[in-house]
Design a protein around this motif. Structure first.
Motif, PDB file in Angstrom:
ATOM      1  N   GLU A   1      50.110  10.278  85.939  1.00 48.89           N
ATOM      2  CA  GLU A   1      50.520  11.033  85.052  1.00 48.89           C
ATOM      3  C   GLU A   1      50.136   9.810  83.700  1.00 48.89           C
TER       4      GLU A   1
ATOM      5  N   TYR B   1      49.310   7.267  80.743  1.00 58.17           N
ATOM      6  CA  TYR B   1      50.078   6.436  79.875  1.00 58.17           C
ATOM      7  C   TYR B   1      49.835   7.286  78.408  1.00 58.17           C
ATOM      8  N   ASP B   2      50.501   7.360  77.288  1.00 63.01           N
ATOM      9  CA  ASP B   2      50.154   8.364  76.538  1.00 63.01           C
ATOM     10  C   ASP B   2      49.262   7.779  75.567  1.00 63.01           C
ATOM     11  N   LYS B   3      48.391   7.956  74.808  1.00 68.93           N
ATOM     12  CA  LYS B   3      47.293   6.847  73.494  1.00 68.93           C
ATOM     13  C   LYS B   3      47.659   6.769  72.435  1.00 68.93           C
TER      14      LYS B   3
ATOM     15  N   ALA C   1      49.265   6.075  68.862  1.00 67.90           N
ATOM     16  CA  ALA C   1      49.459   6.943  67.583  1.00 67.90           C
ATOM     17  C   ALA C   1      47.752   5.996  66.985  1.00 67.90           C
TER      18      ALA C   1
ATOM     19  N   ALA D   1      53.626   5.222  71.260  1.00 65.53           N
ATOM     20  CA  ALA D   1      52.546   5.836  71.773  1.00 65.53           C
ATOM     21  C   ALA D   1      52.441   7.633  72.453  1.00 65.53           C
ATOM     22  N   ASN D   2      52.486   7.891  71.554  1.00 66.46           N
ATOM     23  CA  ASN D   2      52.391   9.190  71.612  1.00 66.46           C
ATOM     24  C   ASN D   2      50.799  10.561  71.189  1.00 66.46           C
ATOM     25  N   GLY D   3      50.233   9.817  71.270  1.00 67.60           N
ATOM     26  CA  GLY D   3      47.971   9.897  71.135  1.00 67.60           C
ATOM     27  C   GLY D   3      48.474  10.698  69.477  1.00 67.60           C
ATOM     28  N   ASP D   4      50.329  10.475  68.767  1.00 68.44           N
ATOM     29  CA  ASP D   4      49.119  11.474  67.243  1.00 68.44           C
ATOM     30  C   ASP D   4      48.482  10.781  66.836  1.00 68.44           C
TER      31      ASP D   4
ATOM     32  N   LYS E   1      53.445  15.628  64.957  1.00 69.50           N
ATOM     33  CA  LYS E   1      54.687  15.403  65.945  1.00 69.50           C
ATOM     34  C   LYS E   1      55.802  15.161  64.495  1.00 69.50           C
TER      35      LYS E   1
END
Length: 330
Positions: free
Chosen positions: A31, A33-35, A37, A242-245, A294
């Motif tokens: 999995e 890592y998240d991109k 924000a 780091a949630n890609g938002d 989010k």
């Protein structure tokens, strides 16, 4: 001998198969890592994203031929005159007029409305703001500039600076800019000390009185003492989860001791947003509020303004109520 060779090759086959299965399992379960924000400081888009931050406007009705008065919860008053409403420059008669008003008396109100207190490159201090809009049959109206309307802003302690002036708010790409109503910074003759009595209670009120000649944002301000002290241009560097938002942000500097809020002047780099001249040594809150897919975001740093400062602010997910609770304590 044959048996030994068979065992050797069979064992090699088993090991190879196990390695292959393990390798495939690693690929299937990996999995990434998240991109991080991404941030956007576009004012039009931030205003739209953060529109739920402000409280609902106050509203009431008047009859166009008679006008009328509205008393705010803090005993401030606004009065509209007969035959003062225009539609495409023509007086509106025999109609019900819908009035919507925002009254701004606290720093939290200013932040929620995405307002600031700058006039060009000068700092001004607010004594109270209103935003007035009028509608008839769904069409927005203007006020006759020869008539205007009357605004009284309550000042319970009676402390009204003699330098107080009337300003009109003009929307720019960087936020509201306040323009003197008389266009002359050397003259202060359009905000007056006033006294009035509330008919419902008979209570005596002291405050400021002015006579705006246009609808929209109106502000009773005076030029701050900070325009004559050493100034600097600090910048903010924002980071977040780091949630890609994709987050639309509003950044401000809120002065701790005065009714002053300054908005950034420019986004000179992708990772920085900078302010115009601010007084060195003054205690402020640097605040960043955002909205993404989010939810809401908030980050702040409390510190004294330093020369050419680079202030790092981390924003985190918050509820709308958590942000309002924080702003209420400014």
């Amino acid at each position: 001998m044959k048996t030994s060779k068979f065992n050797f090759y069979f064992g090699l086959f088993v090991l190879t198969s196990l390695f292959g299965l393990t390798s495939c399992e690693d690929v299937d379960t990996f999995e990434p890592y998240d991109k991080p924000a991404t941030f956007n400081f576009s004012r039009p888009e931030s205003k739209l994203a953060l529109q739920d931050l402000k409280d609902k406007s106050l509203s009431f009705q008047v009859y166009s031929n008679f006008g009328g008065t509205f008393i705010f919860p803090d005993s401030s008053m606004i009065t509209f005159y007969p035959q003062s409403f225009l539609l495409n420059g023509v007086p509106v008669t025999n109609k019900i007029i819908e009035i919507e008003i925002d009254l701004v008396r606290r720093k939290s109100d200013m932040v929620e409305q995405l307002l600031a207190t700058s006039s060009g490159n000068k700092i001004i201090e607010s004594g109270g703001m209103v935003n007035v809009r009028a509608f008839c049959d769904g069409k927005e109206l203007t006020v006759d500039p020869q008539i205007g309307y009357n605004l009284k802003i309550a000042v319970p302690n009676g402390n009204i600076p003699v330098e107080m002036e009337l300003f009109y708010g003009e929307e720019t790409v960087n936020g509201i800019n306040w323009v003197e109503a008389d266009g002359d910074p050397s003259v202060q003759n359009n905000v007056f000390q006033s006294e009035w009595t509330l008919d419902s209670t008979g209570r005596f009120v002291i405050g400021m009185e002015c006579f705006p000649k246009k609808f929209g944002w109106v502000n009773c301000d005076y030029f701050s003492k900070f325009n004559n002290v050493p100034l600097t241009q600090p910048c903010l560097i924002v980071n977040g989860p780091a949630n890609g938002d994709s987050v639309f942000l509003h950044a401000i500097a809120v002065f701790k001791k005065e009714m002053i809020i300054i908005q950034p002047c420019c986004n000179q780099q992708v990772d920085e947003i900078c302010f115009g001249p601010l007084p060195i040594g003054e205690p402020v809150y640097y605040i960043v509020i955002g909205k993404g897919n989010k939810g809401y975001y908030l980050g702040y740093v409390e510190k004294n303004i330093e020369t050419d400062d680079k202030v790092v602010i981390r924003i985190d997910l918050k509820t709308l109520q958590e942000i309002k609770d924080f702003l209420a304590n400014l």
